[in-house]
Design a protein around this motif. Structure first.
Motif, PDB file in Angstrom:
ATOM      1  N   ARG A 259       8.209 -31.265  -1.399  1.00 16.46           N
ATOM      2  CA  ARG A 259       9.396 -30.495  -1.007  1.00 16.46           C
ATOM      3  C   ARG A 259       9.432 -29.146  -1.722  1.00 16.46           C
ATOM      4  O   ARG A 259       9.442 -29.084  -2.951  1.00 16.46           O
ATOM      5  CB  ARG A 259      10.648 -31.314  -1.370  1.00 16.46           C
ATOM      6  CG  ARG A 259      11.953 -30.588  -1.204  1.00 16.46           C
ATOM      7  CD  ARG A 259      12.437 -30.608   0.208  1.00 16.46           C
ATOM      8  NE  ARG A 259      13.774 -30.050   0.341  1.00 16.46           N
ATOM      9  CZ  ARG A 259      14.240 -29.541   1.475  1.00 16.46           C
ATOM     10  NH1 ARG A 259      13.494 -29.556   2.561  1.00 16.46           N
ATOM     11  NH2 ARG A 259      15.456 -29.057   1.527  1.00 16.46           N
ATOM     12  N   GLY A 332      19.824 -34.507   0.433  1.00 11.31           N
ATOM     13  CA  GLY A 332      20.424 -35.037   1.661  1.00 11.31           C
ATOM     14  C   GLY A 332      19.583 -36.158   2.271  1.00 11.31           C
ATOM     15  O   GLY A 332      20.121 -37.161   2.754  1.00 11.31           O
TER      16      GLY A 332
ATOM     17  N   GLN B 127      31.082 -26.625   8.287  1.00 16.69           N
ATOM     18  CA  GLN B 127      30.436 -25.621   7.446  1.00 16.69           C
ATOM     19  C   GLN B 127      28.926 -25.669   7.647  1.00 16.69           C
ATOM     20  O   GLN B 127      28.275 -26.612   7.221  1.00 16.69           O
ATOM     21  CB  GLN B 127      30.807 -25.949   6.000  1.00 16.69           C
ATOM     22  CG  GLN B 127      30.253 -25.031   4.960  1.00 16.69           C
ATOM     23  CD  GLN B 127      30.684 -25.501   3.574  1.00 16.69           C
ATOM     24  OE1 GLN B 127      31.861 -25.787   3.351  1.00 16.69           O
ATOM     25  NE2 GLN B 127      29.746 -25.608   2.657  1.00 16.69           N
ATOM     26  N   SER B 130      23.517 -25.454   5.046  1.00 19.35           N
ATOM     27  CA  SER B 130      22.200 -26.034   4.760  1.00 19.35           C
ATOM     28  C   SER B 130      21.315 -26.091   5.998  1.00 19.35           C
ATOM     29  O   SER B 130      21.788 -26.294   7.114  1.00 19.35           O
ATOM     30  CB  SER B 130      22.358 -27.447   4.218  1.00 19.35           C
ATOM     31  OG  SER B 130      23.262 -27.452   3.155  1.00 19.35           O
ATOM     32  N   SER B 136      19.054 -26.687  -1.635  1.00 16.24           N
ATOM     33  CA  SER B 136      19.413 -26.087  -2.922  1.00 16.24           C
ATOM     34  C   SER B 136      19.129 -24.592  -2.893  1.00 16.24           C
ATOM     35  O   SER B 136      19.887 -23.789  -3.420  1.00 16.24           O
ATOM     36  CB  SER B 136      18.609 -26.747  -4.036  1.00 16.24           C
ATOM     37  OG  SER B 136      18.931 -28.113  -4.098  1.00 16.24           O
ATOM     38  N   TRP B 160      22.839 -31.632   7.866  1.00 17.38           N
ATOM     39  CA  TRP B 160      23.854 -32.240   6.989  1.00 17.38           C
ATOM     40  C   TRP B 160      25.232 -31.663   7.247  1.00 17.38           C
ATOM     41  O   TRP B 160      26.084 -31.665   6.355  1.00 17.38           O
ATOM     42  CB  TRP B 160      23.512 -32.057   5.497  1.00 17.38           C
ATOM     43  CG  TRP B 160      22.097 -32.316   5.146  1.00 17.38           C
ATOM     44  CD1 TRP B 160      21.244 -31.452   4.549  1.00 17.38           C
ATOM     45  CD2 TRP B 160      21.354 -33.531   5.342  1.00 17.38           C
ATOM     46  NE1 TRP B 160      20.015 -32.035   4.376  1.00 17.38           N
ATOM     47  CE2 TRP B 160      20.057 -33.312   4.852  1.00 17.38           C
ATOM     48  CE3 TRP B 160      21.665 -34.777   5.887  1.00 17.38           C
ATOM     49  CZ2 TRP B 160      19.063 -34.278   4.903  1.00 17.38           C
ATOM     50  CZ3 TRP B 160      20.674 -35.732   5.932  1.00 17.38           C
ATOM     51  CH2 TRP B 160      19.396 -35.485   5.441  1.00 17.38           C
ATOM     52  N   SER B 162      28.693 -31.671   7.872  1.00 19.74           N
ATOM     53  CA  SER B 162      29.747 -32.683   7.897  1.00 19.74           C
ATOM     54  C   SER B 162      30.702 -32.424   9.044  1.00 19.74           C
ATOM     55  O   SER B 162      31.120 -31.277   9.267  1.00 19.74           O
ATOM     56  CB  SER B 162      30.561 -32.658   6.590  1.00 19.74           C
ATOM     57  OG  SER B 162      29.740 -32.922   5.500  1.00 19.74           O
ATOM     58  N   GLU B 389      22.056 -30.611 -10.564  1.00 18.00           N
ATOM     59  CA  GLU B 389      21.110 -29.775 -11.325  1.00 18.00           C
ATOM     60  C   GLU B 389      21.393 -28.298 -11.055  1.00 18.00           C
ATOM     61  O   GLU B 389      21.280 -27.459 -11.959  1.00 18.00           O
ATOM     62  CB  GLU B 389      19.662 -30.091 -10.931  1.00 18.00           C
ATOM     63  CG  GLU B 389      19.155 -31.442 -11.420  1.00 18.00           C
ATOM     64  CD  GLU B 389      19.540 -32.581 -10.490  1.00 18.00           C
ATOM     65  OE1 GLU B 389      20.283 -32.337  -9.514  1.00 18.00           O
ATOM     66  OE2 GLU B 389      19.105 -33.719 -10.739  1.00 18.00           O
TER      67      GLU B 389
END
Ligand SMILES: Cc1cc2nc3c(=O)[nH]c(=O)nc-3n(C[C@H](O)[C@H](O)[C@H](O)COP(=O)(O)OP(=O)(O)OC[C@H]3O[C@@H](n4cnc5c(N)ncnc54)[C@H](O)[C@@H]3O)c2cc1C
Lengths: 372, 403
Positions: A259, A332, B127, B130, B136, B160, B162, B389
């Motif tokens: 990744r 995810g 929203q 991603s 990240s 992802w 929502s 993180e």
């Protein structure tokens, strides 16, 4: 001492690995879990029997391989690794260990048929309000003319949806006893549901089920025999959990390596390398606690119980850390059913609570070793 | 420093409590108490009830139709909602988070077009940040918007997302300048989900729930007027939004409610032994309450001083997200501990409106299936809204100046 697997163990292990690759791939598993209405797959069970997995713990004189628990654990570890979700633990270990120690000859005669898959047997011990002990169980077997009358309700019976027979715990007048009950008897009612790991289980109601005398498998010292078999199953689950953890570490490390974020592999972040390193240490300590318990499995009761409990505490805690972090490190993807990690997470949650959870085993260890 | 709670606030709390108690439909509360996420209908119903009272946006200023409450009041409002088992406004991404971007950076026309319908709950937003290769590392996102006359043409994919399956609009980050530094070439677009070329595909999650989606854009034509704020300033707006999200993501009021549920479960005899009778469990519970109380005061402090501390404020907000998510998981893990072998069945979400009297595997009490399902979903808390993180990186950079 020798920690290496024997040749026979390696052969069995490789056989399982091949089986998983060919017939139990993640994709096929996902298809099965997706379909709403299936139950335990008897055709799959027949294949499993053919591979000899069900015979591993059955004594040679009853048509099995007569392996020790320690030997058999290589199988459970591999099944865990491959995420094979079939009720093998209850049928091929727990039931077999109970039947092998049975007073009744007819019960022992079931063993060869279990080995071939001809008879599918499930174990019905749990009840609403009973956590891991049989103390206080409410299922009753009342002596009547010619046998017993069984009444009660059992829950979470793995594989019970297709079982031909059920080993049922019940209180008689005086004692705890185990009975062999035909699943299609009058008065037996089963309700099936899927478990988190894709296996199937049932809740079973017994309403005035009439049992012949021969159905009594074990009528004295039942608690001792059952406790021992459950400890053995608890170790089987430990092996399975270790197999799961090994695999979680592999797939998670692989995921971090492949990744890319911020123009580099996630595996380049030192904090993630260290996280994996910690999980590796957890898993190895769990494995050692497991070895320690295996070495004590045939010791006197108190020694055995303390060792099994110690192993289970270590392993359950490791299972939580590895499962939780495995999901987290996938981002995810960790939450998606399309990806294996979530399935391992679900399996680990269950394994950490099968035949005793951390609390149960910590308490037992404390009772045996600290308070004593 | 004055750490006493003013008497007016106590009165306010009672006012809110009485309103919620009277206004919250019993069936909605019941479903929530059993641990199931609200159905779309229930969400919209509860939203409508709050809107009628003028309370649908507790964090917004009065001039934009919000309550105009101070941050402590909004905190108390959510505390009372959580305690009464009112649904959490999980589509807040749309309502409470997109709204402030629009009223802070949007045009007057956009305020008039979007805000009223957010306030009434008529339009829900999701929203769209991603992407498959940009999680990240959000700034690397690739969904592109190319200007063509009075429109943008959007191509790409979000993941992802929502509640995209119930949303009317998606607040999407898109790349509008491929040559600029990644952060400088991003813009915000409001895209109607019903637009031709938008496809929403569900992703099933490990709790068997229906939460997140993939959203595909295939030559989607979006009016240029849907650009929120200035072209290529999207990163600034996204950071503004995510900063607010970290605040609400602590979910400490919901954690308090879950602790009550945990105590409840621990007091039941259905699981063989009452966990509340075990000294070790009581210690864990005590520790959890102590940590939650500290978080609660941290959230209150952040609410009272928001915006006043610069970099440290950012760092602190990230800290709330870290602690908040970890506590949500700890409560969930302790709930699983009490459940023991009863974690095993795969509990299915009951049909809308008919969750009573359905078959419950392993004879579990009525609130177990939902609680268990929610506990599984809690694993996401350390991932969404920026993985922990990433939050720690923000703390280092914003409070300590980075390297
Ligand atoms: C339930 C759920 C709901 C969501 N809802 C939305 C939504 O509505 N809208 C939206 O746009 N997005 C949403 N997301 C996406 C979410 O924001 C991302 O999952 C998150 O930002 C992480 O990105 P990723 O999944 O690509 O993981 P990756 O970026 O691939 O990271 C995987 C893991 O690697 C670690 N890691 C990553 N980068 C670093 C680093 N620099 N240093 C150290 N460790 C690192 C972290 O542990 C992380 O969990 C949602 C996610 C979930 C699970």
């Amino acid at each position: 001492m020798n920690f290496e697997f024997s040749k026979d163990q390696l052969i069995l292990r490789d056989g399982i690995r091949r089986f998983v690759d060919e017939r139990y791939s993640f994709e096929s598993r996902r298809q099965r879990v997706k379909s709403k209405s299936t139950g335990t797959d008897r055709a799959m069970w027949a294949q499993i029997a053919e591979l000899g997995w069900l015979a591993v713990l059955i004594p040679e004189e009853h048509g099995g391989l007569g392996w020790s628990i320690a030997d058999a654990c290589v199988m459970f570890q591999e099944l865990g690794r491959g995420l094979v979700s079939e009720p093998i633990m209850d049928s091929a270990l727990l039931a077999v260990r109970i039947l092998t120690r049975a007073d009744s000859v007819s019960a022992r005669l079931l063993l060869p048929k279990i080995a071939t898959g001809e008879v599918f047997i499930s174990v019905a011990l749990g009840e609403a309000g009973l956590r891991y002990e049989q103390k206080g169980l409410s299922t009753r077997a009342i002596p009547i003319e010619g046998g017993y009358k069984l009444t009660g309700k059992k829950i979470l019976v793995a594989g019970g949806d297709v079982a031909d027979r059920l080993i049922v715990s019940a209180g008689t007048d005086s004692e705890l006893a185990l009975f062999d009950v035909l699943a299609i008897s009058d008065g037996v009612e089963r309700r099936a549901y899927r478990l988190l790991d894709g296996q199937w289980a049932v809740d079973v109601t017994f309403k005035d089920v009439v049992l012949p005398h021969e159905s009594l498998i074990i009528g004295s010292q039942t608690t001792e025999i059952l406790d021992r078999a459950i400890d053995e199953a608890a170790l089987g689950c430990s092996a399975e959990a270790i197999g799961c953890m090994d695999r979680v570490l592999e797939i998670t490390a692989e995921y971090l390596r492949s990744r890319q974020q911020f123009g580099r592999a996630l595996a380049d972040f030192q904090v993630l390398q260290h996280r994996i390193a910690d999980l590796f240490i957890e898993t190895e300590m769990a494995r050692s606690a497991f070895h320690s318990a295996l070495s004590a499995i045939d010791s006197p009761v108190a020694t055995r119980q303390a060792a099994v409990s110690a192993a289970r505490v270590r392993i359950d805690q490791a299972a939580h850390k590895v499962g939780n972090q495995g999901v987290h490190l996938h981002g995810g993807m960790g939450m998606a059913m399309e990806y294996p990690i979530g399935h391992y997470y679900r399996r680990l949650i269950m394994l950490a609570r099968a035949y005793g959870d951390t609390e149960h085993h910590l308490e037992r260890y404390e009772r045996l070793k600290i308070r004593a | 420093m004055n750490l006493t709670i003013p008497i007016e606030l106590e009165r306010f709390r009672i006012e809110v409590r009485e309103f919620v108690r009277a206004a919250l439909p019993t069936d909605i509360a019941c479903r929530q108490r059993e641990g199931w996420p609200p159905t779309e209908t229930d969400l919209r119903r509860w939203f409508g009830i709050l809107a009628a009272q003028g309370w649908s946006q507790p964090d917004w200023p009065k001039e934009h139709g919000g309550t105009g409450w101070d941050p402590l009041q909004s905190y108390i409002f959510e505390d009372e909602c959580a305690a009464a088992d009112a649904p959490h406004l999980s589509w807040r991404a749309g309502s409470s988070l997109v709204g402030p971007v629009i009223y802070t950076f949007g045009s007057n026309a956009q305020k008039a077009r979007y805000l009223p319908k957010i306030l009434t709950g008529e339009e829900l937003w999701c929203q769209g940040f991603s992407e498959p290769n940009s999680g990240s590392d959000l700034a690397s996102l690739r969904t592109s918007a190319v200007r063509d006359g009075d429109e943008f043409v959007v191509n790409g994919q979000k993941i992802w997302t929502s509640e995209a399956h119930i949303a009317n609009l998606i607040f999407a980050l898109v790349r509008t300048d491929r040559d600029a530094k990644p952060q400088r070439g991003i813009s915000c677009l409001a895209i109607e989900i019903e637009s031709p070329g938008v496809t929403v595909r569900p992703i099933s999650t490990i709790d068997n729930g229906r939460h997140v989606n993939e959203v595909f854009f295939n030559d989607v034509r979006v009016p240029a007027g849907n650009l929120i704020g200035e072209l290529n300033k999207g990163w600034t707006y996204a950071k503004f939004l995510l900063g607010n999200e970290r605040h609400s993501n602590a979910l400490v009021q919901r954690t308090k409610r879950e602790i009550r549920k945990l105590r409840d479960l621990a007091g039941q005899t259905s699981f063989g032994e009452r966990f509340i009778d075990k000294p070790a469990f009581r210690r864990s519970l005590a520790q959890l309450e102590i940590d939650t109380n500290a978080l609660e005061w941290a959230v209150i402090r952040a609410a009272c001083t928001h915006g006043a501390l610069g970099g440290r404020d950012m760092a602190f907000a990230s800290g709330l997200k870290v602690v908040g998510s970890e506590l949500q998981q700890r409560v969930a893990d302790l709930q699983l501990e009490v459940l023991g072998p009863w974690v095993s069945p795969e509990f299915l979400e009951p049909e809308e409106g008919a969750w009573h009297g359905t078959f419950r595997p392993a004879e579990v009490p009525v609130d177990v299936p939902g609680t268990m399902t929610k506990a599984l979903f809690r694993r996401a808390a350390t991932i969404y809204g920026g993985a922990n993180e990433i939050q720690r990186g923000i703390i280092w950079r914003s409070a300590f100046g980075g390297n």
